[in-house]
Design an enzyme around this catalytic site. Structure first.
Site, PDB file in Angstrom:
ATOM      1  N   GLU A 330       0.825  -1.220   0.000  1.00  0.00           N
ATOM      2  CA  GLU A 330       0.000   0.000   0.000  1.00  0.00           C
ATOM      3  C   GLU A 330       0.851   1.258   0.000  1.00  0.00           C
ATOM      4  O   GLU A 330       0.886   1.992   0.990  1.00  0.00           O
ATOM      5  CB  GLU A 330      -0.847   0.039   1.277  1.00  0.00           C
ATOM      6  CG  GLU A 330      -2.026  -0.870   1.279  1.00  0.00           C
ATOM      7  CD  GLU A 330      -2.725  -0.883   2.637  1.00  0.00           C
ATOM      8  OE1 GLU A 330      -3.840  -1.399   2.692  1.00  0.00           O
ATOM      9  OE2 GLU A 330      -2.158  -0.390   3.629  1.00  0.00           O
ATOM     10  N   GLY A 332       1.982   5.024  -0.470  1.00  0.00           N
ATOM     11  CA  GLY A 332       1.352   6.342  -0.597  1.00  0.00           C
ATOM     12  C   GLY A 332       2.421   7.330  -1.012  1.00  0.00           C
ATOM     13  O   GLY A 332       2.579   7.682  -2.184  1.00  0.00           O
ATOM     14  N   CYS A 399       0.778  33.286  12.656  1.00  0.00           N
ATOM     15  CA  CYS A 399       1.072  33.879  13.961  1.00  0.00           C
ATOM     16  C   CYS A 399       1.523  32.808  14.941  1.00  0.00           C
ATOM     17  O   CYS A 399       0.846  32.531  15.941  1.00  0.00           O
ATOM     18  CB  CYS A 399      -0.169  34.579  14.495  1.00  0.00           C
ATOM     19  SG  CYS A 399      -0.566  36.019  13.554  1.00  0.00           S
ATOM     20  N   TYR A 428       1.007  14.120   1.783  1.00  0.00           N
ATOM     21  CA  TYR A 428       0.703  14.585   3.141  1.00  0.00           C
ATOM     22  C   TYR A 428       0.930  16.097   3.315  1.00  0.00           C
ATOM     23  O   TYR A 428       1.314  16.549   4.396  1.00  0.00           O
ATOM     24  CB  TYR A 428       1.534  13.802   4.181  1.00  0.00           C
ATOM     25  CG  TYR A 428       1.337  12.302   4.065  1.00  0.00           C
ATOM     26  CD1 TYR A 428       0.134  11.707   4.446  1.00  0.00           C
ATOM     27  CD2 TYR A 428       2.343  11.476   3.557  1.00  0.00           C
ATOM     28  CE1 TYR A 428      -0.056  10.336   4.315  1.00  0.00           C
ATOM     29  CE2 TYR A 428       2.158  10.109   3.422  1.00  0.00           C
ATOM     30  CZ  TYR A 428       0.954   9.545   3.805  1.00  0.00           C
ATOM     31  OH  TYR A 428       0.755   8.186   3.674  1.00  0.00           O
TER      32      TYR A 428
HETATM   33  N1  PLP Z   1      -1.328   1.890   4.693  1.00  0.00           N
HETATM   34  C1  PLP Z   1      -1.732   2.351   5.895  1.00  0.00           C
HETATM   35  C2  PLP Z   1      -2.674   1.532   6.673  1.00  0.00           C
HETATM   36  C3  PLP Z   1      -1.271   3.585   6.386  1.00  0.00           C
HETATM   37  O1  PLP Z   1      -1.694   4.027   7.568  1.00  0.00           O
HETATM   38  C4  PLP Z   1      -0.382   4.344   5.591  1.00  0.00           C
HETATM   39  C5  PLP Z   1       0.129   5.644   6.054  1.00  0.00           C
HETATM   40  O2  PLP Z   1      -0.123   6.131   7.114  1.00  0.00           O
HETATM   41  C6  PLP Z   1       0.006   3.833   4.340  1.00  0.00           C
HETATM   42  C7  PLP Z   1      -0.480   2.609   3.917  1.00  0.00           C
HETATM   43  C8  PLP Z   1       0.914   4.596   3.412  1.00  0.00           C
HETATM   44  O3  PLP Z   1       2.157   4.848   3.953  1.00  0.00           O
HETATM   45  P1  PLP Z   1       3.246   5.586   3.061  1.00  0.00           P
HETATM   46  O4  PLP Z   1       2.641   6.833   2.561  1.00  0.00           O
HETATM   47  O5  PLP Z   1       4.368   5.841   4.002  1.00  0.00           O
HETATM   48  O6  PLP Z   1       3.626   4.628   1.961  1.00  0.00           O
END
Ligand code: PLP
Length: 470
Positions: A330, A332, A399, A428
């Site tokens: 997964e 991100g 501020c 993010y």
């Molecule tokens: N999967 C889960 C359950 C997560 O909580 C996160 C990030 O918080 C990710 C995948 C993705 O992580 P990254 O962006 O570090 O690959």
């Protein structure tokens, strides 16, 4: 209790035959996405052959921007930074600042690197975009067309994933406290898998959607070296089932369709060893058809950082996983992080002799809270004078004394009206942005081969008042 010692307590489930879903896009899907093929070729040209992720860690040619910028970034003939073929000064003039700017082919190239790394080794895989990194319809469209699945962590992210073209059956719903409304929405939309986090949720889901396909989220007791706020695999965590609890959860899930286990040990992880350990721990528990090993591969935020390549990461995940299991990951940040930069305009330069020079920009903690939240380090450049030797701090306009985006960065003699660029804000940043001090949130611009398209407009003062009832 060790993972091995709980195995007898768990029913051994025969592997269920599973259509590999992360592999080459099925013919019907491929036809629907034919328009994206050309885009993919474009990405291949930028990144070159082989592992594009590895390429991104090579030293840039002299006088060119560092490897933390999106693939294909360069200084053009006028000496201006160019992202996705677009001159950054022209982007600032056209769209204003602050603005998030993405090189969309970078996102495609990273997706392709994941696909190629898996496909070279197995046909049983699924790449699931962790959309929390950048839950945007335009990014979701690119990544769904690239054949990825999607991880959503709320009803809102689910809505954006569906709008972004992800088929409901390719969506995984996460969350340690999903509401009944969110569960009902997911079930109604036909979401493929719900990643169950607690006994309360098992009970809730059995009642609301018996037979729903699920994964169980495990906290495997693995603590990678990363910031505590983005470390999630340790035993003392609000997420998931501890290894001791897991046998009971597996038994308890009998009215649901339990297809596998999930664990995410944390984010921005440079050392691959914890991933190898994770694959081993989960695969020792039970022979479920699906093994989701989460995200977390680190990216380079500063030019001194050299994270593992996507190829090395995938190799590690697969080494630890048993034959016949479909391995999911997964990512991100590693898909979208380096794809985006933020453009600001310098407003004031305050020199405190012998102490520090503050370069104040027209955004700050509201468009990028990560420096304040995690002490995250960034670099910056003046768009038409990349590099430089004057040590400065880049401060926001909020501020708060703590509203400092970068404590120490060498810039080329910054002055008011300069356009300042911070790379690696693709993940993010937009998604964590706020309206603190009632600052309208920045627009998002996608660039490709010299064309810039606005995919989110700038917020207006009127937008700020829109939800207030007086
Ligand atoms: N999967 C889960 C359950 C997560 O909580 C996160 C990030 O918080 C990710 C995948 C993705 O992580 P990254 O962006 O570090 O690959």
């Amino acid at each position: 209790m060790t993972p091995t010692s709980i195995i007898p307590a768990i029913m051994a489930r025969p592997p269920v035959s599973e259509t590999p879903r992360g592999g080459p896009v099925a013919p019907a899907e491929a036809a629907a996405h034919a328009g994206e093929d050309a885009a993919l070729r474009g990405a291949a040209e930028i990144a070159g052959p082989g592992d594009r992720a590895a390429l991104a860690t090579q030293e840039p040619p002299a006088g060119q921007p560092s490897h933390v910028y999106p693939l294909g970034s360069r200084l053009n003939e006028a000496g201006h930074l160019e992202i996705g073929g677009c001159d950054v000064l022209e982007l600032a003039r056209e769209f204003g600042t602050p603005a998030y700017v993405y090189a969309e082919d970078h996102i495609r190239a990273r997706a392709a690197a994941y696909r190629e790394a898996f496909a070279a080794r197995t046909d049983r895989f699924e790449i699931v975009y962790a959309s929390k990194a950048f839950p945007h319809i335009a990014a979701n469209r690119i990544l769904s067309a690239e054949g990825l699945s999607c991880d959503v962590a709320s009803g809102g992210e689910l809505f954006m994933a569906l709008r972004g073209g992800f088929a409901p059956e390719r969506i995984y719903l996460h969350g340690n406290n999903k509401s009944e409304d969110e569960l009902a929405y997911a079930a109604e939309q036909g979401v493929g898998h719900i990643v169950v986090d607690s006994f309360d949720e098992l009970e809730r889901l059995e009642r609301m959607a018996p037979g729903q396909a699920i994964l169980l989220r495990v906290t495997p007791g693995i603590e990678p070296a990363t910031h505590a706020y983005i470390s999630t695999g340790q035993e003392d965590s609000k997420f998931g089932f501890g290894l001791d609890e897991l046998p009971r959860a597996i038994e308890r899930a009998h009215r649901l369709d339990l297809r596998g286990l999930h664990a995410h040990i944390g984010s921005q992880i440079f050392d691959l060893e914890p991933f190898a350990k994770l694959a081993q721990v989960l695969s020792e528990i039970c022979d479920f058809p699906l093994l989701n090993l989460g995200g977390g591969l680190a990216i380079a935020y500063t030019s001194d950082q050299d994270p593992p390549s996507i190829d090395e990461y995938v190799e590690t995940l697969l080494e630890g996983a048993p034959e016949g299991v479909t391995v999911l990951c997964e990512p991100g940040r590693s898909l979208v992080g380096n794809a985006g930069v933020t453009l600001y305009t310098v407003g004031t330069v305050k020199e405190i002799p012998g102490v520090r020079t503050y370069v104040a920009v027209d955004g700050g903690m509201s468009d990028n809270p990560r420096p304040m939240l995690y002490g995250a380090r960034y670099e910056a450049d003046i768009a038409d004078r990349v590099g430089g030797e004057r040590m400065c701090a880049v401060a926001g306009k909020h501020c708060e004394s703590g509203d400092v985006l970068i404590r120490d960065v060498a810039l080329d003699d910054p002055r008011p009206a300069d356009v300042l660029v911070t790379p690696v804000t693709g993940a993010y940043a937009h998604t964590m942005a706020s309206n603190y001090n009632a600052l309208p949130r920045p627009p998002i611009v996608f660039c490709r081969e010299g064309d810039a398209r606005l995919v989110t407009r700038r917020e207006t003062y009127e937008d700020l008042a829109l939800r207030d009832i007086v």
